[in-house]
Motif scaffolding. Structure first.
Motif, PDB file in Angstrom:
ATOM      1  N   ILE A  42       0.832  -1.204   0.000  1.00 11.47           N
ATOM      2  CA  ILE A  42       0.000   0.000   0.000  1.00 11.47           C
ATOM      3  C   ILE A  42       0.869   1.257   0.000  1.00 11.47           C
ATOM      4  O   ILE A  42       0.608   2.203  -0.753  1.00 11.47           O
ATOM      5  CB  ILE A  42      -0.991  -0.004   1.187  1.00 11.47           C
ATOM      6  CG1 ILE A  42      -1.907  -1.228   1.117  1.00 11.47           C
ATOM      7  CG2 ILE A  42      -1.793   1.295   1.225  1.00 11.47           C
ATOM      8  CD1 ILE A  42      -2.624  -1.451  -0.200  1.00 11.47           C
ATOM      9  N   ASN A  43       1.908   1.258   0.811  1.00 16.51           N
ATOM     10  CA  ASN A  43       2.812   2.418   0.827  1.00 16.51           C
ATOM     11  C   ASN A  43       3.450   2.630  -0.539  1.00 16.51           C
ATOM     12  O   ASN A  43       3.564   3.752  -1.010  1.00 16.51           O
ATOM     13  CB  ASN A  43       3.872   2.270   1.915  1.00 16.51           C
ATOM     14  CG  ASN A  43       3.300   2.469   3.301  1.00 16.51           C
ATOM     15  OD1 ASN A  43       2.297   3.153   3.482  1.00 16.51           O
ATOM     16  ND2 ASN A  43       3.929   1.857   4.289  1.00 16.51           N
ATOM     17  N   SER A  44       3.859   1.557  -1.177  1.00 16.95           N
ATOM     18  CA  SER A  44       4.468   1.645  -2.504  1.00 16.95           C
ATOM     19  C   SER A  44       3.477   2.219  -3.522  1.00 16.95           C
ATOM     20  O   SER A  44       3.827   3.076  -4.335  1.00 16.95           O
ATOM     21  CB  SER A  44       4.953   0.266  -2.945  1.00 16.95           C
ATOM     22  OG  SER A  44       5.441   0.301  -4.247  1.00 16.95           O
ATOM     23  N   ILE A  45       2.241   1.760  -3.485  1.00 15.61           N
ATOM     24  CA  ILE A  45       1.217   2.241  -4.407  1.00 15.61           C
ATOM     25  C   ILE A  45       0.956   3.730  -4.187  1.00 15.61           C
ATOM     26  O   ILE A  45       0.855   4.504  -5.134  1.00 15.61           O
ATOM     27  CB  ILE A  45      -0.092   1.425  -4.245  1.00 15.61           C
ATOM     28  CG1 ILE A  45       0.122   0.004  -4.780  1.00 15.61           C
ATOM     29  CG2 ILE A  45      -1.267   2.099  -4.965  1.00 15.61           C
ATOM     30  CD1 ILE A  45      -0.974  -0.973  -4.402  1.00 15.61           C
ATOM     31  N   LEU A 147      -8.767  -0.352  -2.494  1.00 14.86           N
ATOM     32  CA  LEU A 147      -7.962   0.800  -2.099  1.00 14.86           C
ATOM     33  C   LEU A 147      -8.566   2.098  -2.627  1.00 14.86           C
ATOM     34  O   LEU A 147      -8.521   3.127  -1.954  1.00 14.86           O
ATOM     35  CB  LEU A 147      -6.513   0.648  -2.576  1.00 14.86           C
ATOM     36  CG  LEU A 147      -5.556   1.726  -2.086  1.00 14.86           C
ATOM     37  CD1 LEU A 147      -5.496   1.775  -0.568  1.00 14.86           C
ATOM     38  CD2 LEU A 147      -4.166   1.515  -2.668  1.00 14.86           C
ATOM     39  N   SER A 148      -9.176   2.050  -3.818  1.00 14.52           N
ATOM     40  CA  SER A 148      -9.773   3.256  -4.394  1.00 14.52           C
ATOM     41  C   SER A 148     -10.860   3.847  -3.495  1.00 14.52           C
ATOM     42  O   SER A 148     -11.097   5.048  -3.516  1.00 14.52           O
ATOM     43  CB  SER A 148     -10.339   2.964  -5.782  1.00 14.52           C
ATOM     44  OG  SER A 148     -11.344   1.979  -5.707  1.00 14.52           O
ATOM     45  N   GLU A 149     -11.513   3.006  -2.684  1.00 20.72           N
ATOM     46  CA  GLU A 149     -12.553   3.480  -1.772  1.00 20.72           C
ATOM     47  C   GLU A 149     -11.990   4.365  -0.664  1.00 20.72           C
ATOM     48  O   GLU A 149     -12.664   5.259  -0.183  1.00 20.72           O
ATOM     49  CB  GLU A 149     -13.251   2.312  -1.089  1.00 20.72           C
ATOM     50  CG  GLU A 149     -14.038   1.415  -1.982  1.00 20.72           C
ATOM     51  CD  GLU A 149     -14.632   0.288  -1.176  1.00 20.72           C
ATOM     52  OE1 GLU A 149     -15.830   0.385  -0.842  1.00 20.72           O
ATOM     53  OE2 GLU A 149     -13.903  -0.663  -0.851  1.00 20.72           O
ATOM     54  N   ILE A 150     -10.783   4.067  -0.244  1.00 20.05           N
ATOM     55  CA  ILE A 150     -10.207   4.781   0.896  1.00 20.05           C
ATOM     56  C   ILE A 150      -8.945   5.542   0.506  1.00 20.05           C
ATOM     57  O   ILE A 150      -8.211   5.997   1.363  1.00 20.05           O
ATOM     58  CB  ILE A 150      -9.904   3.801   2.050  1.00 20.05           C
ATOM     59  CG1 ILE A 150      -8.886   2.744   1.628  1.00 20.05           C
ATOM     60  CG2 ILE A 150     -11.171   3.152   2.561  1.00 20.05           C
ATOM     61  CD1 ILE A 150      -8.312   1.970   2.769  1.00 20.05           C
ATOM     62  N   HIS A 151      -8.711   5.676  -0.784  1.00 20.42           N
ATOM     63  CA  HIS A 151      -7.470   6.280  -1.275  1.00 20.42           C
ATOM     64  C   HIS A 151      -7.212   7.659  -0.692  1.00 20.42           C
ATOM     65  O   HIS A 151      -6.123   7.953  -0.230  1.00 20.42           O
ATOM     66  CB  HIS A 151      -7.478   6.336  -2.804  1.00 20.42           C
ATOM     67  CG  HIS A 151      -6.136   6.618  -3.391  1.00 20.42           C
ATOM     68  ND1 HIS A 151      -5.673   7.892  -3.573  1.00 20.42           N
ATOM     69  CD2 HIS A 151      -5.153   5.787  -3.812  1.00 20.42           C
ATOM     70  CE1 HIS A 151      -4.468   7.842  -4.095  1.00 20.42           C
ATOM     71  NE2 HIS A 151      -4.124   6.576  -4.248  1.00 20.42           N
TER      72      HIS A 151
END
Length: 174
Positions: A42-45, A147-151
């Motif tokens: 997640i950090n990388s993304i 992830l797009s929900e909480i981006h």
């Protein structure tokens, strides 16, 4: 002689490393490894702004306390191994399965759409319910997060991976 000793040492080191990151019962990556892996991904993304949209499915087996009471702990372990067999049979590509705490599993989908993730989650749930591999019918509660929900909130959070996990876990509990 020295080569044999080195080979045995190397084997012992590999076995020890595997025990640190894998569940003894299921062979899947364990909760500790999951947390580190998810944080790294997640950090990388978020840092790369790659636009990658991973999904996270949390799978919690229902009625396990009753089964353990009636049939014992060994049967619960067998159920977990059978669930892993079913999950592995559903793999179509990049899905990564993890064994979390208790009788909870996770599936990380590196790149997915909402529709594809929902379809895969439903396939998992239906496969577990329909299976004849268990001593009794087993059901599973499923939670899904993208992830797009909480981006937006993840970018400003101290621990975005934990937030991502918490959303999926909360949905499994509901």
């Amino acid at each position: 002689m020295l080569k044999e000793i080195n080979n045995r040492l190397e084997t012992s080191i590999q076995e020890s490393q595997s025990k640190l990151i894998r569940c003894d019962i299921t062979g899947l990556y364990n909760f500790s490894f999951f947390k580190n892996y998810l944080a790294s991904e997640i950090n990388s993304i978020l840092i790369d702004s790659s636009g990658q949209n991973p999904g996270l499915i949390i799978i919690s087996l229902d009625n396990i306390e009753r089964i353990e009471y009636l049939y014992g702990h060994d049967e619960v372990e067998e159920i977990q191994r059978n669930v892993v067999f079913l999950l592995e049979s559903l793999k179509t590509g990049n899905e990564i399965f993890f064994k979390l705490q208790g009788v909870v599993f996770a599936c990380y989908l590196p790149q997915t759409s909402k529709e594809a993730a929902q379809a895969f989650a439903e396939k998992i749930r239906n496969t577990i319910v329909a299976s004849e591999k268990f001593i009794e019918k087993i059901t599973a509660s499923i939670g899904l997060a993208l992830l797009s929900e909480i981006h937006a909130t993840a970018e400003h959070s101290e621990n975005p991976a934990e937030g991502f996990y918490n959303v999926a876990a909360m949905r499994a509990r509901i």
